[in-house]
Design a protein around this motif. Structure first.
Motif, PDB file in Angstrom:
ATOM      1  N   THR B 480     -66.140 -54.848  57.393  1.00 55.13           N
ATOM      2  CA  THR B 480     -65.320 -55.489  56.624  1.00 55.13           C
ATOM      3  C   THR B 480     -65.855 -55.511  55.126  1.00 55.13           C
ATOM      4  OG1 THR B 480     -66.012 -57.667  57.130  1.00 55.13           O
ATOM      5  CG2 THR B 480     -64.283 -56.818  58.280  1.00 55.13           C
ATOM      6  N   ASP B 481     -66.043 -54.383  54.446  1.00 54.18           N
ATOM      7  CA  ASP B 481     -66.902 -54.169  53.381  1.00 54.18           C
ATOM      8  C   ASP B 481     -66.216 -54.593  52.065  1.00 54.18           C
ATOM      9  OD1 ASP B 481     -65.374 -51.748  52.109  1.00 54.18           O
ATOM     10  OD2 ASP B 481     -65.854 -51.383  54.244  1.00 54.18           O
ATOM     11  N   THR B 482     -66.800 -54.600  50.904  1.00 60.31           N
ATOM     12  CA  THR B 482     -66.361 -54.846  49.706  1.00 60.31           C
ATOM     13  C   THR B 482     -65.702 -53.411  49.229  1.00 60.31           C
ATOM     14  OG1 THR B 482     -68.178 -54.216  48.608  1.00 60.31           O
ATOM     15  CG2 THR B 482     -67.985 -56.692  48.988  1.00 60.31           C
ATOM     16  N   GLY B 483     -65.972 -52.619  49.946  1.00 58.15           N
ATOM     17  CA  GLY B 483     -65.418 -51.206  49.512  1.00 58.15           C
ATOM     18  C   GLY B 483     -65.907 -50.762  48.269  1.00 58.15           C
ATOM     19  N   MET B 484     -66.851 -51.241  47.878  1.00 60.44           N
ATOM     20  CA  MET B 484     -67.374 -50.520  46.826  1.00 60.44           C
ATOM     21  C   MET B 484     -67.921 -49.187  46.748  1.00 60.44           C
ATOM     22  SD  MET B 484     -66.675 -53.042  44.582  1.00 60.44           S
ATOM     23  CE  MET B 484     -65.654 -54.438  44.733  1.00 60.44           C
ATOM     24  N   SER B 485     -67.487 -48.317  47.576  1.00 59.42           N
ATOM     25  CA  SER B 485     -68.130 -47.136  47.705  1.00 59.42           C
ATOM     26  C   SER B 485     -68.188 -46.418  46.463  1.00 59.42           C
ATOM     27  CB  SER B 485     -67.328 -46.291  48.696  1.00 59.42           C
ATOM     28  OG  SER B 485     -67.039 -47.098  49.668  1.00 59.42           O
ATOM     29  N   PRO B 486     -69.317 -45.740  46.389  1.00 57.59           N
ATOM     30  CA  PRO B 486     -69.470 -44.801  45.037  1.00 57.59           C
ATOM     31  C   PRO B 486     -68.671 -43.739  45.277  1.00 57.59           C
ATOM     32  CG  PRO B 486     -71.282 -44.522  46.833  1.00 57.59           C
ATOM     33  CD  PRO B 486     -70.557 -45.653  47.401  1.00 57.59           C
ATOM     34  N   ALA B 487     -68.195 -43.141  44.109  1.00 55.05           N
ATOM     35  CA  ALA B 487     -67.460 -41.855  44.242  1.00 55.05           C
ATOM     36  C   ALA B 487     -67.937 -41.247  42.590  1.00 55.05           C
ATOM     37  CB  ALA B 487     -66.183 -42.078  43.915  1.00 55.05           C
TER      38      ALA B 487
END
Lengths: 416, 976, 172, 95
Positions: B480-487
């Motif tokens: 349940t991530d912060t979703g701060m995935s890099p792109a």
């Protein structure tokens, strides 16, 4: 390509793919007749006038970073010439005479906007000194006039001329031919025009040393892009003058201080001119984009950090809200800082240096932008002919030894 | 209530409904709603028009990054503010909201013609045209451009609200109360010391509020936030919400703007905190990036994070048919949440093969996932209606109908405050972002603002930054991530003629950036300035990195190789009122008054400002103007006696065995020869030889002097004296004490002055033999011990009675009564100036202007040239200082008896354009029976007896140049 | 004139009584002799005060002590220094400033509205000059609160600012 | 706003202080006898360095004392402070 509405129209048909670089980006040559150290407005103007007036085109402008990145791109763009002393008035008026024709001459819209510069008087002492300016200026043909408070408000409706103010407005001096211009365009316009005349503009080129021969004359500079020969060197490097001159062993009468400014969020036109106040310590205008442009005071200590204390911003905003209480709900959008070289008498230096081939143009303090065309024009004369233009002659370094100062600071308390 | 309101929303109070108007339409919402959430809840997406092309726009974000939805807000008379971000302003009942930069209405805006003309007005077009004819720029073009530019209308009346300021000191300041900031504050509170935690949001929690399904230490995110608040409050942490850290200065001074109330009124509206922190933990999160593609700006096109925020905080669904365009993981959670709230959601992922578990979760939630596609165009005039997607910009596309399109272009860590602190930023390839690098300030970044990705990482990072042991950090279930995935920022390739927006507010497109690069604007600063990218009120939060990516691609460079512009204060726009704090009106600058001020007020004085002092200028009687009052006051002094409040004069007591030697060094004259009980006028020079100040110095004892200074010079004279005492001549045994405010001063002057004093003073023989001019005596008046200086600034016999300030009024009243009884009265500074000028006495700052030497003003004899050294002596020896043609003090008498204007220029009638000098003082004189002027004229003393002219607006006025002492040259009146 | 300037719950600001103030300058190395003249020990710690026989001595600068005592005792105290065997300066500044006493739980917050100093650095007896808004003030922490004094011409400003801060503190 | 450690009062906000110019400028001992250039150098010429700069400050709204500060003009960070009259020192400010 010549800039014009027609050219824009033509280019719009081709997706604007036909526009060239506005100035060339050449590799430095081995040597030049003249090397200008500093790619700000003053340095670029110097190069332009060397080429256009004196036919000296084998010129390089060396810029440590990006052109116009120093005080040219960090000032509040006030243009006026209503200085107190004859020498100063002549100097700044020389520049003011050049401003109106400059966009056409450079084929670059500098957005020179002579909307009027008003200096407020809040105390009897202010009235005294301001009237002295007005009368002195009138004698020299400078259009600086005295307004009573009602006349001042008529010209600048947002002014609060009530007795409510801590320092009520007792009157104002107005120079209608003063105003503002688009600062970046000044650098870019001079660069484009100079480049077209053959001047090499070399960015990202830091000067690391000044070379001299056995007789002491300059022979060139060491730079981050290698050695570059020069018969003459003009140092026009506000914020770095002491450092550059130290490379030639010359100590300067300068202290470099942070100077900040800020803009508000843009709003529709509400402020028609430039207003300055020495007693309440602020100056303000509204940019064409709609931002209120507000100058803060210099920090008290020398620094090259290009940042300053938050209290200087606060003081400026306090002063603006005191004079224009409707702006309390406006918001500061951006602030920034520059580094200004202050001389002991707050007048600039355009001078020989005692070293053959080395000339310096510095010390414009908080108010150099307005002088850009005049400064370049006079300094080009000095570099090309080897002797100071009569208008520039009083601004030599040796005045600090003789005591023949041109002390605008003592007379006006603050200069912008 | 609206069909777009769903369950949930931790910010709003559903039990109450309030309303406001938007462009005249009544809109309902709940307390806690922002303008944007309330409008969206009612299905209103069109909220603004862009700056240049007047394109219709809706919200892009849900917070401080919002570039589009700017509105004017009125909350009663004087309470109007333009350019408010609809995503930040909480609604209040009855407030009036107006859209901006449109005419006649938001839906039909004639300015939109600019959009059709856009081909002619690319970036920087104004530099290339409007140059002909020359006078047209300022007269024609500029006014048109100015009217078209600007955003909202300006406030026009005085701001009625109150503002405040407060200093605070703490060991730890945590900026940002998201997961990392909360963890940091909890750890810092455990460690002890003073902790301040601030957050710009309405409440704490930050992005954690958008993760209702996350758990921390076994609690749901919402419950954990509540628990954290309790722990912090119990630990004495100062928790400031609605508070933005807007300036990070040297010495760890962080300036906060706290929005106390939106309503204003009697309460403080905003408060500025000046926080001096031992260390600062920056946990200000990150901001999602838009995707740059044609027509990416229609209402309904927004950031995925914004849609998540509206859903979780306000219970608002931004659409029923939602397409999400992404190139990384974080949008998946949003997609699932939106589907869970009832929307039909299609997720378009640029990646060909996203992580399998995400795809499975989507399927389970009913989200359609299309991989390997990007958005390439949209349709919909005032609201997006469909989006074209394709595998590549030039590949075959298909249209997906939608009423909302969400962009998830990756995350930009907020490095503003780190950068403001003097810290460097460094490109991090793994995060594909600029991250905080080295800094000299005592600060550290934590959480997503330094590239941490998962919730667990952010909590641990904050906990460690706050001084906590890593093992005891709050633990979150991961995925349940912060979703701060890099792109990697998307550098959209050159496309069709349609506009792909980078900076939404300033209407900067990808083509504009490429044009600037072509024209040689290759430095990031040049790019910014030429295109105006990043210079709008959102300060480039959503545009800077995309612009950089496009420029880097155009130049064939890397992003870090292209560089980043400097971050400057403020972190977000800050009201002038906040910055001003208490410093308004009476508190703008102190008003200093003398102990006798009330008496002057009672006597009807008109005051002037002299520095911070209020001084009585004249005392008009009914029907009198200033000239009449001043003339009467002058006559009173010349013929009877006058009383003057001279309390503002600076006073310094100089004490010690070397006091005389010290004053010999500080003043141009010689004080060591002054007898005890006597006074001497003295000039202080600057080290450059020019007059700095003047005053009378009295010797009270061998080792004790009473020095007076000008009113304005008191502080600077003491500063100069202390400087030389402490640093240049530290061996001199002398000390300085300011006594300016110890003594109130009543000046009594005129032919009857001695008689007045005789009736009042005990213990002093007032005869001229016993108490001559320029002497000092101590006695009593009304039982109060006083120091009496026999000095004169008027040319008449005079006494300055120095009274201990707390006893000033009884003494003043007694003196005033005696003066009145002697036929005299009060006089003010105006009369004082006339009287002194008639005697040729200078005023420092009027006859002198920082460029006058003692000799210039005729006081060369005040310089003890035989002293081996004194401040300024060496400078007086320079050639320019001894030039006989220096400006010198003279008096001018107009041939036509007209009154000259001050500052007028003196000329030789033969060469009327050449200034010979200036009028420094000019007055009508009842004593002389004519106006007169003092002037500083080149070689003036050699011109005495000649005729010159003064240039006035009406032409030259002939003047006689005469000696500056026009009244009583023999000085006989000083001893009447 | 009431002695009470403002109240804010249990916090108040009121006029300090008139007292004698003598400003003593002397060389730090003469501190023992100066103490003997004063009749009590003068602090050798900067920004600290000492007391004796009804007088306090505030050590404000390396060579400076402010002697504060009863109005009536001013002449006697001054006389002690009159024929001193050491070099010193004593100047009566009793009339130069006016004082305000701040007591109660919000006294520190009242000061924090204008004072950049970290008040926690001063313990009882501590004293220093600093700023309150735009005015130099002398702060002296006493057992029951703060004594703030300032040059008397600034009094209206200081009181106005205190009241503005109090209004803010009263604002929710 | 700088935070300056007054040698006598401890760390204080910059607004309590007044900047007083480059430090260690030596006033010519026999001022009257020196030549114009020497005097002008004393009055006006300054190193104005980029980097560590020795400068004078006065704690105007505090103890009133002049003292010296070494500060980096590139970062504005105060390196050290020491009493007036002491020789320049990089650390601690002792003679």
């Amino acid at each position: 390509m010549k800039f014009s509405g027609l050219a824009l129209l033509r280019q719009s048909l081709g997706g604007h793919r036909g526009w060239d670089r506005q100035w060339r980006s050449p590799e430095p040559k081995a040597a030049y007749d003249v090397v200008i150290v500093g790619g700000g407005g003053h340095g670029l103007a110097t190069a332009y006038y060397l080429a256009s007036v004196h036919g000296v085109t084998n010129v390089a402008v060396l810029e440590r970073g990006w052109i116009g990145g120093g005080n040219t791109g960090r000032n509040t763009t006030v243009i006026r010439s209503n200085y107190l002393f004859d020498e100063s008035a002549a100097l700044y008026n020389h520049a003011l005479d050049l401003w109106p024709g400059l966009s056409a001459e450079l084929n670059y819209n500098l957005m020179f906007s002579p909307r009027g510069v008003m200096l407020l008087a809040h105390t009897l002492h202010d009235v005294h000194i301001t009237k002295r300016h007005v009368h002195s200026n009138r004698l020299h043909g400078i259009d600086n006039v005295w307004l009573d408070p009602v006349e001042a408000k008529a010209f600048c409706p947002p002014l609060d001329i009530s007795e409510r103010a801590r320092y009520p407005i007792l009157g104002a001096a107005l120079q209608k031919s003063g105003g503002t211009a688009r600062h970046d365009a000044v650098a870019w316009g001079y660069a484009r025009a100079a480049s077209a005349l053959g001047v090499d503009i070399i960015e990202n080129c830091a000067v690391l040393g000044i070379g001299r021969d056995a007789t002491g004359s300059v022979v060139g500079v060491e730079t981050s892009r290698g050695p570059i020969g020069a018969r003459k060197i003009g140092v026009v490097a506000a914020g770095a003058t002491s450092t550059i001159m130290d490379m030639a062993g010359v100590r300067m009468p300068l202290e470099s201080h942070p100077l900040q400014a800020l803009v508000s969020e843009p709003v529709k036109p509400c402020f028609p001119c430039v207003v300055m106040s020495n007693t309440v310590h602020a100056y303000i205008s509204q940019s064409d984009k709609g931002e209120l442009v507000i100058g803060a005071g210099a920090d008290q200590y020398p620094s090259y950090s290009q940042t300053g204390g938050v209290h200087q911003l606060t003081l400026a905003v306090e002063a603006i809200c005191e004079m224009f209480p409707m702006f309390g709900r406006m918001r500061m959008l951006r602030s920034w800082g520059g580094t200004v070289d202050l001389t002991p008498d707050r007048s600039p230096i355009l001078s020989d240096t005692g070293i053959a081939g080395l000339y310096v143009n510095c010390g414009w303090g908080t108010g150099g932008f307005k002088a850009t065309p005049g400064s370049g024009h006079l300094f080009a004369h000095h570099l090309a002919t080897g002797s100071a233009h009569p208008i520039a002659a009083p601004f030599s370094l040796d005045r600090y030894t003789t005591g023949r100062l041109i002390d605008e600071a003592a007379a006006a308390a603050v200069a912008h | 209530m609206s069909v777009f309101r769903t369950a949930g929303g931790d910010a709003i109070d559903r039990s109450r409904t309030i309303s406001f108007s938007f462009d005249g339409t009544r809109i309902e919402g709940h307390p806690g709603d922002t303008i944007a959430s309330a409008l969206l809840a009612n299905g209103v997406h069109l909220m603004g028009r862009s700056f240049k092309y007047h394109r219709p726009r809706g919200v892009l974000g849900a917070g401080t990054e919002e570039p589009n939805a700017l509105v004017g807000v009125t909350r009663g008379p004087g309470r109007f503010e333009p350019n408010q971000r609809a995503t930040l302003v909480p609604i209040t009942d009855g407030m009036v909201v107006e859209s901006q930069n449109r005419s006649p209405s938001l839906a039909r805006d004639i300015g939109a013609v600019n959009d059709l003309l856009s081909a002619f007005i690319p970036a920087g077009f104004y530099y290339k045209t409007f140059m002909w004819p020359r006078s047209f720029w300022a007269k024609v073009y500029e006014p048109v451009i100015r009217r078209a530019a600007g955003l909202g209308r300006p406030p026009e009346v005085t701001d009625p609200d109150r503002y405040a300021q407060r200093w605070a000191h703490c060991e730890t300041l945590v900026v940002g109360a998201g997961p990392a900031g909360l963890a940091a504050a909890l750890a810092a509170a455990d460690a002890g010391g003073r902790v301040i935690l601030c957050d710009e949001g309405e409440t704490i929690g930050g992005r954690l509020r958008d993760m209702p399904r996350a758990t921390i230490d076994g609690l749901t995110a919402g419950k954990w936030i509540v628990q954290a608040r309790t722990r912090l409050e119990n630990a004495g942490v100062r928790l400031l919400t609605r508070t933005t850290a807007y300036h990070y200065g040297i010495g760890n001074l962080v300036t906060l703007a706290q929005r106390c109330t939106d309503a204003g009124g009697a309460r403080t509206r905003e408060r500025q905190w000046m926080v001096r922190a031992g260390r600062v933990i920056i946990a200000i999160g990150s901001i999602e990036r838009p995707i740059v593609f044609p027509n990416n700006d229609r209402p309904g096109v927004m950031l995925a994070s914004a849609a998540a925020g509206f859903l979780h905080r306000y219970g608002v669904l931004v659409g029923r048919h939602i397409v999400i365009a992404t190139q990384h993981d974080s949008a998946y959670r949003t997609a699932i949440d939106l589907a869970g709230a009832g929307a039909a959601v299609t997720l378009v992922d640029r990646r060909a093969r996203p992580a399998a578990d995400l795809g499975e979760a989507c399927s389970a939630a009913g989200v359609t996932v299309i991989t390997g596609h990007i958005p390439i165009d949209t349709r919909g005039r005032l609201r997006v209606s469909k989006v074209a997607i394709a595998p590549a910009p030039d590949a075959a596309h298909r249209w997906l109908p939608c009423d909302a399109l969400l962009m998830a272009g990756g995350w930009t860590p907020s490095v503003h405050l780190h950068s403001q602190s003097g810290g460097k930023v460094a490109w991090d390839a793994q995060s594909a972002a600029f991250l905080p690098g080295t800094t000299l300030a005592a600060q550290v970044s934590a959480g997503t603002c330094r590239g941490r990705v998962t919730l667990a990482d952010c909590l641990a990072d904050g906990w460690t930054a706050g001084g906590g042991n890593g093992a005891s950090a709050p633990a979150a279930d991961d995925r349940t991530d912060t979703g701060m995935s890099p792109a990697e920022p998307d550098a959209h390739p050159e496309g069709a003629r349609r506009k792909a927006f980078v900076d939404f507010q300033n209407d900067v497109t990808a083509k504009d950036i490429r044009l600037a690069v072509r024209e040689g604007f290759r430095s990031v600063e040049h790019l910014k300035r030429y295109t105006t990218n990043g210079m709008a009120t959102d300060q480039g939060r959503t545009s800077n990195i995309n612009a950089l990516a496009i420029a880097a691609q155009a130049m064939g460079q890397t992003i870090p190789g292209t560089g980043l512009t400097t971050f400057r204060a403020p972190y977000s726009p800050t009201t002038f009122g906040t910055m001003t704090g208490f410093t308004r009106g009476r508190l703008f600058d102190p008003v200093r008054t003398t102990p006798m001020h009330a008496r002057a007020v009672a006597a009807g004085a008109v005051f002037e400002d002299v520095g911070q002092w209020k001084r009585a200028r004249f005392f008009p009687r009914p029907g009198e103007d200033m000239h009449a009052a001043t003339a009467r006051e002058c006559i009173s002094v010349r013929e009877a006696v006058g009383l003057f409040d001279a309390s503002t004069l600076g006073k310094i007591e100089v004490v010690g065995p070397d006091a005389a030697a010290f004053l010999d060094l500080l003043y141009a004259g010689r004080l060591s020869t002054l007898a005890v009980g006597r006074c001497r006028y003295a000039l202080m020079l600057r080290e450059d030889g020019f007059i700095a100040d003047d005053g009378v110095i009295a010797r009270l004892a061998t080792d004790r002097f009473h020095v007076t200074t000008t009113s304005g010079g008191a502080a600077s004279v003491l500063n100069v004296m202390e400087d030389f005492r402490q640093t240049e001549w530290p061996d001199l045994r002398v000390w300085l004490t300011s006594t300016t405010e110890q003594w109130a001063v009543a000046g009594v002057t005129g032919p009857r002055a001695r008689n007045v004093l005789a009736a009042l003073v005990e213990g002093v023989d007032l005869s001229s033999d016993a108490f001559p001019h320029m002497a000092v005596r101590q006695g009593r008046i009304a039982g109060v011990p006083v120091r009496i200086f026999r000095v004169s600034f008027t040319g008449e016999t005079g006494y300055e009675i120095n009274v201990p300030a707390r006893h000033a009024l009884p003494v003043w009243d007694a003196v005033a009564a005696a003066v009145a009884a002697a036929g005299g009265g009060l006089y003010g500074t105006e009369a004082a100036h006339v009287l002194r000028a008639e005697k040729g006495y200078i005023i420092v700052g009027q006859e002198t202007d920082g460029t006058a030497t003692p000799d210039d003003v005729g006081l060369g004899k005040m310089v003890a040239a035989t002293k081996p050294d004194f401040v300024g002596k060496r400078s007086l020896m320079r050639a320019a200082m001894r030039d006989p043609d220096r400006k010198q003090l003279v008096a001018l008498l107009t041939a036509d008896r007209s009154l000259l204007d001050e500052g007028t220029q003196v000329v030789d009638p033969a060469s009327p354009r050449q200034s010979l000098g200036h009028v420094s003082s000019t007055y009508p004189s009842v004593t002389l029976g004519r106006p007169f002027a003092l002037a500083m004229v080149h070689g003036g003393r050699s011109l005495l007896g000649t005729k010159l002219a003064v240039a006035t607006a009406a032409g030259p006025v002939a003047v006689d140049v005469v000696d500056p002492v026009l009244y009583d040259p023999s000085g006989a009146r000083l001893d009447v | 004139m009431s002695d009470l300037i403002l109240t804010l719950g249990d916090t108040s600001a009121s006029r300090a009584p008139d007292e004698a103030q003598l400003l003593l300058h002397g060389h730090p190395r003469d501190r023992a002799a100066l103490s003997a003249l004063a009749g009590f020990d003068l602090s050798d710690t900067m920004l600290a005060s000492t007391a004796g026989s009804g007088w306090h001595a505030l050590h404000l600068s390396p060579d400076e002590w402010l002697l504060v005592g009863p109005n009536g005792g001013r002449g006697d105290m001054a006389a002690r220094f009159a024929e001193a065997p050491i070099v010193l300066s004593l100047v009566d500044i009793s009339d130069r400033s006016v004082g305000i006493d701040l007591t109660g739980p919000l006294a520190d917050d009242l000061l924090a509205g204008g004072c950049p100093l970290d008040l926690a650095t001063l313990s009882p007896g501590g004293c220093t000059r600093t700023l309150f808004g735009k005015v130099t003030v002398l702060l002296w922490r006493r057992d029951d609160g703060w004594r703030m004094s300032h040059a008397r011409s600034y009094d209206a400003y200081v009181v106005d600012l205190l009241c503005a801060v109090a209004e803010d503190l009263a604002s929710p | 706003m700088l935070l300056i450690e007054c040698p006598h009062c401890g760390p204080r906000a910059e607004i309590e202080f007044r900047y007083s110019g480059e430090a260690h400028m030596v006033r010519p001992a026999a001022a009257a006898a020196c030549d114009d250039a020497t005097w002008a150098a004393y009055l006006y010429l300054r190193d104005n360095v980029r980097g560590e700069h020795a400068e004078r400050w006065r704690h105007t709204h505090g103890c009133g004392q002049f003292f010296n500060v070494v500060r980096d003009t590139l970062t504005d960070r105060v390196v050290t402070t020491y009493p007036a009259g002491h020789a320049r020192s990089a650390a601690g400010g002792e003679i």
